[in-house]
Design a protein around this motif. Structure first.
Motif, PDB file in Angstrom:
ATOM      1  N   LYS A  80      37.979  45.833  40.672  1.00 20.83           N
ATOM      2  CA  LYS A  80      37.053  46.817  41.251  1.00 20.83           C
ATOM      3  C   LYS A  80      36.430  47.707  40.179  1.00 20.83           C
ATOM      4  CE  LYS A  80      39.653  47.201  45.511  1.00 20.83           C
ATOM      5  NZ  LYS A  80      40.691  48.109  46.035  1.00 20.83           N
ATOM      6  N   MET A  81      36.849  47.504  38.922  1.00 16.82           N
ATOM      7  CA  MET A  81      36.271  48.303  37.836  1.00 16.82           C
ATOM      8  C   MET A  81      35.585  47.372  36.849  1.00 16.82           C
ATOM      9  SD  MET A  81      39.442  50.761  36.894  1.00 16.82           S
ATOM     10  CE  MET A  81      40.428  51.614  38.101  1.00 16.82           C
ATOM     11  N   GLY A  82      34.267  47.512  36.723  1.00 14.73           N
ATOM     12  CA  GLY A  82      33.546  46.709  35.733  1.00 14.73           C
ATOM     13  C   GLY A  82      33.668  47.366  34.381  1.00 14.73           C
ATOM     14  N   MET A  83      33.620  46.559  33.308  1.00 12.19           N
ATOM     15  CA  MET A  83      33.696  47.170  31.985  1.00 12.19           C
ATOM     16  C   MET A  83      32.698  46.512  31.032  1.00 12.19           C
ATOM     17  SD  MET A  83      37.022  48.281  29.880  1.00 12.19           S
ATOM     18  CE  MET A  83      36.924  49.104  28.291  1.00 12.19           C
ATOM     19  N   VAL A  84      32.034  47.371  30.245  1.00 10.40           N
ATOM     20  CA  VAL A  84      31.071  46.909  29.246  1.00 10.40           C
ATOM     21  C   VAL A  84      31.611  47.316  27.881  1.00 10.40           C
ATOM     22  CG1 VAL A  84      28.697  47.142  28.438  1.00 10.40           C
ATOM     23  CG2 VAL A  84      29.181  47.174  30.888  1.00 10.40           C
ATOM     24  N   PHE A  85      31.529  46.400  26.901  1.00  9.55           N
ATOM     25  CA  PHE A  85      32.197  46.619  25.615  1.00  9.55           C
ATOM     26  C   PHE A  85      31.203  46.774  24.464  1.00  9.55           C
ATOM     27  CE2 PHE A  85      34.986  44.303  28.379  1.00  9.55           C
ATOM     28  CZ  PHE A  85      36.237  44.837  28.160  1.00  9.55           C
ATOM     29  N   ILE A 156      26.545  43.520  30.820  1.00 14.59           N
ATOM     30  CA  ILE A 156      26.333  44.411  31.967  1.00 14.59           C
ATOM     31  C   ILE A 156      26.300  43.600  33.264  1.00 14.59           C
ATOM     32  CG2 ILE A 156      24.638  45.932  33.066  1.00 14.59           C
ATOM     33  CD1 ILE A 156      23.865  46.808  30.165  1.00 14.59           C
ATOM     34  N   ALA A 157      25.585  42.465  33.226  1.00 14.84           N
ATOM     35  CA  ALA A 157      25.496  41.624  34.425  1.00 14.84           C
ATOM     36  C   ALA A 157      26.879  41.130  34.822  1.00 14.84           C
ATOM     37  CB  ALA A 157      24.551  40.455  34.170  1.00 14.84           C
ATOM     38  N   ARG A 158      27.708  40.758  33.814  1.00 16.81           N
ATOM     39  CA  ARG A 158      29.051  40.280  34.117  1.00 16.81           C
ATOM     40  C   ARG A 158      29.865  41.365  34.819  1.00 16.81           C
ATOM     41  NH1 ARG A 158      32.821  38.655  29.179  1.00 16.81           N
ATOM     42  NH2 ARG A 158      32.477  40.845  28.694  1.00 16.81           N
ATOM     43  N   ALA A 159      29.752  42.602  34.302  1.00 18.64           N
ATOM     44  CA  ALA A 159      30.499  43.708  34.911  1.00 18.64           C
ATOM     45  C   ALA A 159      30.048  43.915  36.353  1.00 18.64           C
ATOM     46  CB  ALA A 159      30.309  44.980  34.094  1.00 18.64           C
ATOM     47  N   LEU A 160      28.727  43.782  36.605  1.00 17.41           N
ATOM     48  CA  LEU A 160      28.222  44.022  37.960  1.00 17.41           C
ATOM     49  C   LEU A 160      28.543  42.866  38.901  1.00 17.41           C
ATOM     50  CD1 LEU A 160      24.878  45.758  37.071  1.00 17.41           C
ATOM     51  CD2 LEU A 160      26.890  46.780  38.141  1.00 17.41           C
ATOM     52  N   MET A 161      28.816  41.678  38.329  1.00 16.04           N
ATOM     53  CA  MET A 161      29.241  40.542  39.161  1.00 16.04           C
ATOM     54  C   MET A 161      30.493  40.899  39.967  1.00 16.04           C
ATOM     55  SD  MET A 161      27.486  37.814  39.263  1.00 16.04           S
ATOM     56  CE  MET A 161      28.605  36.525  39.831  1.00 16.04           C
ATOM     57  N   GLN A 162      31.301  41.829  39.426  1.00 16.78           N
ATOM     58  CA  GLN A 162      32.537  42.209  40.115  1.00 16.78           C
ATOM     59  C   GLN A 162      32.249  43.064  41.341  1.00 16.78           C
ATOM     60  OE1 GLN A 162      34.376  42.976  35.809  1.00 16.78           O
ATOM     61  NE2 GLN A 162      35.720  43.769  37.400  1.00 16.78           N
ATOM     62  N   LYS A 163      30.984  43.446  41.547  1.00 15.61           N
ATOM     63  CA  LYS A 163      30.628  44.440  42.575  1.00 15.61           C
ATOM     64  C   LYS A 163      31.595  45.614  42.462  1.00 15.61           C
ATOM     65  CE  LYS A 163      28.339  41.333  45.738  1.00 15.61           C
ATOM     66  NZ  LYS A 163      28.961  40.028  46.103  1.00 15.61           N
ATOM     67  N   PRO A 164      31.627  46.256  41.293  1.00 11.14           N
ATOM     68  CA  PRO A 164      32.674  47.239  41.017  1.00 11.14           C
ATOM     69  C   PRO A 164      32.439  48.546  41.766  1.00 11.14           C
ATOM     70  CG  PRO A 164      31.132  47.171  39.199  1.00 11.14           C
ATOM     71  CD  PRO A 164      30.689  46.122  40.166  1.00 11.14           C
ATOM     72  N   ALA A 165      33.515  49.311  41.934  1.00 11.94           N
ATOM     73  CA  ALA A 165      33.424  50.642  42.512  1.00 11.94           C
ATOM     74  C   ALA A 165      33.283  51.683  41.409  1.00 11.94           C
ATOM     75  CB  ALA A 165      34.663  50.942  43.355  1.00 11.94           C
ATOM     76  N   LEU A 166      33.478  51.230  40.160  1.00 14.98           N
ATOM     77  CA  LEU A 166      33.413  52.140  39.010  1.00 14.98           C
ATOM     78  C   LEU A 166      33.019  51.293  37.798  1.00 14.98           C
ATOM     79  CD1 LEU A 166      34.207  54.853  37.519  1.00 14.98           C
ATOM     80  CD2 LEU A 166      36.513  53.904  37.339  1.00 14.98           C
TER      81      LEU A 166
ATOM     82  N   ALA B 177      37.978  41.303  27.897  1.00 14.57           N
ATOM     83  CA  ALA B 177      36.958  41.441  28.942  1.00 14.57           C
ATOM     84  C   ALA B 177      37.389  40.737  30.227  1.00 14.57           C
ATOM     85  CB  ALA B 177      35.627  40.873  28.445  1.00 14.57           C
ATOM     86  N   LEU B 178      37.944  39.532  30.101  1.00 11.79           N
ATOM     87  CA  LEU B 178      38.366  38.799  31.294  1.00 11.79           C
ATOM     88  C   LEU B 178      39.560  39.493  31.946  1.00 11.79           C
ATOM     89  CD1 LEU B 178      37.941  35.017  30.520  1.00 11.79           C
ATOM     90  CD2 LEU B 178      36.272  36.768  31.007  1.00 11.79           C
ATOM     91  N   THR B 179      40.460  40.037  31.117  1.00  9.73           N
ATOM     92  CA  THR B 179      41.587  40.794  31.666  1.00  9.73           C
ATOM     93  C   THR B 179      41.062  41.970  32.486  1.00  9.73           C
ATOM     94  OG1 THR B 179      42.787  40.264  29.649  1.00  9.73           O
ATOM     95  CG2 THR B 179      43.764  41.918  31.071  1.00  9.73           C
ATOM     96  N   ALA B 180      40.056  42.666  31.919  1.00  2.81           N
ATOM     97  CA  ALA B 180      39.506  43.833  32.607  1.00  2.81           C
ATOM     98  C   ALA B 180      38.850  43.442  33.923  1.00  2.81           C
ATOM     99  CB  ALA B 180      38.497  44.544  31.704  1.00  2.81           C
TER     100      ALA B 180
END
Lengths: 249, 269
Positions: A80-85, A156-166, B177-180
């Motif tokens: 539920k949490m997307g992350m960008v690195f 960014i797109a990958r993080a949003l694929m999770q439909k994150p809440a944060l 990243a995949l873990t996250a």
């Protein structure tokens, strides 16, 4: 939405990197964390999705303390949490589309992931996101063939694929040129606003933080020393965060 | 200026006296080791002086090479050797890759499993192919099956070790990243590690096949099938022209394998 209470982290016992941090994050808006290198910004962000396990304190996410979750329960919170690195952290030898779909791995069973079988709705969502980030024609390009800016768009797109809440971002623009940095910030903050996702960003660039965030957290030596709107970030406050003054023009 | 120069001339040595002493100790140790080894293997001088003559004699007996022997006695054995090499490589990969993953501390962060896997890698590798072959000949009886199993089991250590090193060198960022994203350990291996180590996987597979072709050529000596069995028979019957034929065949096959592997590797990596 997210409430951090008395959070401490020591990698080496007796030498805390984070010193009893408490902060509340509202369900919308962009929070930028600034501060000198080595002050615990990355550790703070990584404690929220438990890439780093906190030593003490609570992380209350959607009404539940998640600080000591393990296994399946932990994975269900993480997805539920997307992350960008900072370094994008794509899987270089996979295509852009495959990288996007890895954002769904938290929702995919082992057997389906082995068969490379993803929901059609996920694939549709991925194509839509690729259009949003301007990479529609790159779906089958391998990630290692992209430029830095393009890679971060995929990130960014990958993080949003999770439909994150944060959405968490750790120095998302530090490896990019100034123009691309602004574009990436615009894209990320725009998409977050559109989807009503709160964002927490670590940043080095104070001006960029002031421009995009509506709340600034200033960290120094493991503690939050400034918490307020960007307008309140005077030279005095910056001196307090970074120390010294020769660097202020 | 020059005056200043003269005054500041300082001595510089690459090594400290202690380091120099240590280096001389190492040189001395190497020379001593060679001397002791030569002493203990008891080289008999007469045999050494005799060697050129013996060589000449053997080549004389090998000539002319029995080319006609190829279709009747070598071809079938050669095909069997290649079959053993291919099958044992596939078997070795099937067993070695999972063990390799288990041995990698980043992909499987469970020390007990890591040590267990490392134990398998070391023990399979330290038993030589010939010993494995003797063991499997006792189990399955003489023939190609014993040879295949022998090479496959000996391959586990080689394949698993190189593979686990490749896994441990994989980029941490992608994994983080995949873990996250909430990926399970299984998904991490499939989408995080596997794409990164795939080129190494193919390189190991080809290299090991190349080694296994040569390994299977000698296994016949202990009754484990293949061209070595034909070689053993010919030597025992003093048919040196046939021995020559078999040696030429092995030589040609090894060269062809080398060329093929190099070409394939160039294309996939």
């Amino acid at each position: 939405m997210l409430s951090i209470r008395n959070l401490s982290k020591s990698y080496v016992p007796g030498k805390p990197v984070l010193k009893s941090i408490s902060v509340e994050i509202a369900p919308h808006g962009i929070t930028a964390i600034i501060g000198p290198s080595g002050t615990g910004k990355s550790t703070l962000i990584r404690c929220i999705n438990l890439l780093v396990e906190p030593t003490e304190g609570e992380i209350v996410f959607e009404g539940k303390d998640i600080a000591h979750l393990h296994g399946q329960a932990l994975r269900e919170v993480r997805r539920k949490m997307g992350m960008v690195f900072q370094e994008y952290n794509l899987v270089e030898r996979l295509t852009v589309m495959e990288n996007l779909l890895t954002g769904r791995l938290g929702y995919t069973s082992a057997w389906d992931s082995f068969r490379r079988k993803f929901e059609q709705s996920d694939i549709d969502h991925a194509f839509k996101l690729l259009e949003h980030v301007g990479l529609a024609s790159f779906a089958n390009t391998r990630a290692d063939a992209l430029s830095g800016g393009q890679r971060q768009r995929v990130g960014i797109a990958r993080a949003l694929m999770q439909k994150p809440a944060l959405l968490l971002a750790d120095e998302p623009t530090s490896s990019l040129d100034p123009k691309t940095s602004v574009e990436i910030m615009q894209l990320m903050c725009g998409l977050a606003e559109e989807n009503q996702i709160p964002v927490m960003i670590n940043m080095h660039d104070v001006d960029l933080a002031k421009r995009f965030a509506n709340r600034i957290l200033g960290m120094s030596e493991g503690s939050i020393v400034y918490d307020g709107p960007p307008e309140g970030l005077t030279d005095d406050k910056l001196k307090m965060i970074y120390g010294g003054e020769g660097w202020l023009a | 200026m020059s005056v200043v120069h003269a005054a500041t001339t300082r001595e510089w040595r690459r090594f400290t006296p202690a380091e120099r002493l240590a280096r001389y100790a190492v040189y001395f140790f190497i020379v001593a080791a060679v001397a002791v080894s030569a002493e203990s293997i008891e080289i008999i001088p007469e045999f050494l002086y005799d060697a050129p003559e013996q060589f000449a004699d053997m080549f004389q007996r090998m000539w002319p090479i029995a080319w006609g022997f190829y279709p009747e006695g070598v071809h079938e054995a050669l095909i069997e050797t290649l079959d053993i090499a291919a099958l044992s490589t596939v078997l070795g990969l099937l067993m070695g890759i999972p063990v390799g993953f288990l041995a990698a501390r980043n992909a499987v962060p469970v020390p007990v499993l890591n040590y267990f896997a490392r134990f398998i890698l070391v023990s399979t590798r330290s038993v030589s192919t010939l010993l494995w072959a003797l063991f499997f000949v006792a189990v399955f009886g003489p023939g190609a099956l014993a040879g295949t199993c022998a090479i496959a089991f000996h391959s586990i250590g080689f394949i698993g070790k190189l593979f686990s090193e490749a896994v441990e060198d994989a980029n941490k960022g992608s994994i983080e990243a995949l873990t996250a994203a909430g990926a399970s350990p299984f998904s991490l291996i499939l989408y995080g590690y596997w794409p990164q180590v795939k080129p190494t996987f193919w390189a190991i597979a080809l290299f090991r096949w190349d080694i296994n072709v040569r390994e299977s050529a000698v296994l016949g000596f202990v009754g484990a099938g293949g061209i070595g069995m034909a070689l053993d028979t010919a030597i025992n019957l003093f048919q040196w022209d046939r021995v020559a034929m078999i040696l030429v065949t092995v030589f040609v096959v090894v060269i062809i394998a080398e060329v093929v592997v190099t070409q394939i590797r160039k294309r996939i990596i």
